[in-house]
Design a protein around this motif. Structure first.
Motif, short mmCIF file in Angstrom:
data_model
loop_
_atom_site.label_atom_id
_atom_site.label_comp_id
_atom_site.label_asym_id
_atom_site.label_seq_id
_atom_site.Cartn_x
_atom_site.Cartn_y
_atom_site.Cartn_z
N PRO A 68 0.80 -1.23 0.00
CA PRO A 68 0.00 0.00 0.00
C PRO A 68 0.83 1.28 0.00
CG PRO A 68 -0.14 -1.11 2.13
CD PRO A 68 0.58 -2.04 1.20
N GLU A 69 2.07 1.20 0.47
CA GLU A 69 2.93 2.39 0.50
C GLU A 69 3.17 2.95 -0.90
OE1 GLU A 69 3.63 -0.15 4.00
OE2 GLU A 69 3.74 -0.60 1.87
N MET A 70 3.06 2.12 -1.92
CA MET A 70 3.35 2.60 -3.26
C MET A 70 2.24 3.51 -3.82
SD MET A 70 2.86 -0.88 -5.53
CE MET A 70 3.84 -0.19 -6.82
N PHE A 71 1.14 3.63 -3.11
CA PHE A 71 0.05 4.49 -3.53
C PHE A 71 0.10 5.86 -2.85
CE2 PHE A 71 -1.26 0.19 -4.31
CZ PHE A 71 -1.96 0.24 -5.50
N VAL A 72 1.09 6.06 -1.96
CA VAL A 72 1.19 7.27 -1.14
C VAL A 72 2.56 7.89 -1.32
CG1 VAL A 72 1.01 8.15 1.23
CG2 VAL A 72 -0.36 6.17 0.55
N ASP A 73 2.61 9.22 -1.41
CA ASP A 73 3.90 9.90 -1.56
C ASP A 73 4.83 9.62 -0.39
OD1 ASP A 73 3.89 11.07 -4.09
OD2 ASP A 73 2.66 12.73 -3.39
N ALA A 108 -6.14 11.48 16.90
CA ALA A 108 -4.84 11.38 16.23
C ALA A 108 -4.89 10.39 15.08
CB ALA A 108 -3.76 10.99 17.25
N VAL A 109 -5.57 9.26 15.27
CA VAL A 109 -5.69 8.27 14.19
C VAL A 109 -6.53 8.84 13.05
CG1 VAL A 109 -6.61 6.00 13.57
CG2 VAL A 109 -5.28 6.27 15.67
N ALA A 110 -7.60 9.54 13.36
CA ALA A 110 -8.42 10.17 12.32
C ALA A 110 -7.59 11.20 11.53
CB ALA A 110 -9.65 10.83 12.94
N ALA A 111 -6.76 11.96 12.21
CA ALA A 111 -5.89 12.93 11.53
C ALA A 111 -4.88 12.20 10.65
CB ALA A 111 -5.18 13.81 12.56
N TRP A 112 -4.36 11.07 11.12
CA TRP A 112 -3.42 10.27 10.32
C TRP A 112 -4.10 9.79 9.04
CZ3 TRP A 112 -3.59 5.15 8.73
CH2 TRP A 112 -2.41 4.64 8.20
N ARG A 113 -5.33 9.29 9.15
CA ARG A 113 -6.07 8.83 7.97
C ARG A 113 -6.26 9.96 6.97
NH1 ARG A 113 -10.24 5.90 11.89
NH2 ARG A 113 -9.14 3.91 12.17
N ARG A 114 -6.60 11.16 7.46
CA ARG A 114 -6.75 12.31 6.56
C ARG A 114 -5.43 12.66 5.89
NH1 ARG A 114 -9.81 13.95 10.88
NH2 ARG A 114 -8.20 15.38 11.65
N ALA A 115 -4.34 12.58 6.65
CA ALA A 115 -3.02 12.90 6.09
C ALA A 115 -2.65 11.90 4.99
CB ALA A 115 -1.96 12.89 7.19
N VAL A 116 -2.97 10.63 5.18
CA VAL A 116 -2.71 9.63 4.14
C VAL A 116 -3.50 9.98 2.89
CG1 VAL A 116 -3.05 7.20 3.46
CG2 VAL A 116 -2.06 7.75 5.70
N ARG A 117 -4.78 10.29 3.05
CA ARG A 117 -5.62 10.65 1.90
C ARG A 117 -5.08 11.87 1.15
NH1 ARG A 117 -10.72 8.25 2.06
NH2 ARG A 117 -11.09 7.02 3.93
N ASP A 118 -4.49 12.80 1.89
CA ASP A 118 -3.94 14.01 1.25
C ASP A 118 -2.65 13.74 0.48
OD1 ASP A 118 -6.01 15.51 2.29
OD2 ASP A 118 -4.83 16.30 3.98
N LEU A 120 -2.03 10.87 -1.51
CA LEU A 120 -2.18 9.82 -2.52
C LEU A 120 -1.55 10.25 -3.83
CD1 LEU A 120 -5.83 8.80 -1.68
CD2 LEU A 120 -3.75 7.51 -1.16
N ARG A 121 -0.94 9.31 -4.49
CA ARG A 121 -0.25 9.57 -5.75
C ARG A 121 -1.20 9.55 -6.93
NH1 ARG A 121 5.14 5.77 -5.16
NH2 ARG A 121 6.10 7.05 -3.55
N GLU A 122 -0.75 10.13 -8.02
CA GLU A 122 -1.49 10.09 -9.28
C GLU A 122 -0.97 8.99 -10.18
OE1 GLU A 122 -1.56 13.94 -11.09
OE2 GLU A 122 -2.52 14.85 -9.33
N ALA A 123 0.25 8.52 -9.91
CA ALA A 123 0.87 7.44 -10.69
C ALA A 123 1.86 6.71 -9.79
CB ALA A 123 1.59 8.00 -11.92
N THR A 124 2.20 5.50 -10.18
CA THR A 124 3.18 4.72 -9.43
C THR A 124 3.84 3.73 -10.37
OG1 THR A 124 3.57 3.54 -7.36
CG2 THR A 124 1.66 2.84 -8.65
#
Length: 141
Positions: A68-73, A108-118, A120-124
């Motif tokens: 899943p890390e490959m979908f996130v900057d 804090a977990v909810a903020a982490w989830r939002r940070a992950v969503r912010d 997300l990559r456009e390509a990988t």
């Protein structure tokens, strides 16, 4: 046109929730969560949440298991209960109590989830038997 060749994939569609859930499962308990792409392959494919090793045997070609890390900057540090307790106890204007800690940790977990969503990559780039292959990402939801 469907094929055994994963380099035919141009776009991977994946739900944002699946990416976040896979990252969180791996952070919380090293669950082995991946995003799986099951053949036959075509130009637009769907990657779905999956636990690696929890599947039947496949003929060639095998499904692609994408971390899943490959979908996130860049994946932000996950807020463990110990970290949020330390932050709460060191906060000059807050008093520690188990219920306050639970709520603080949930935020804090909810903020982490939002940070992950912010982030997300456009390509990988995915690994295929033929080598690295660049694909566009279509994030759903």
């Amino acid at each position: 046109m469907a094929t055994d060749d994963p380099t035919s994939i141009r776009t991977l569609a994946v739900t944002t929730d699946d990416v976040v859930a896979a990252l969180e499962a791996n952070e919380r308990r090293d669950a082995g969560a991946v995003l799986r792409v099951t053949p036959p392959f075509s130009g637009r494919m769907r990657a779905r949440l999956h636990l690696a090793g929890a599947e039947r045997e496949y003929d060639d070609p095998a499904p692609l298991h994408l971390p899943p890390e490959m979908f996130v900057d860049s994946v932000p540090a996950f807020p463990t209960a110990d970290r949020t307790e330390d932050a709460l106890r060191s906060h000059p204007e807050r008093t520690y109590a188990p219920e306050i800690h639970r709520e603080y940790h949930e935020r804090a977990v909810a903020a982490w989830r939002r940070a992950v969503r912010d982030r997300l990559r456009e390509a990988t780039t995915i690994r295929t038997p033929e080598g690295p292959h660049e694909v566009d990402l279509a994030m759903l939801g």
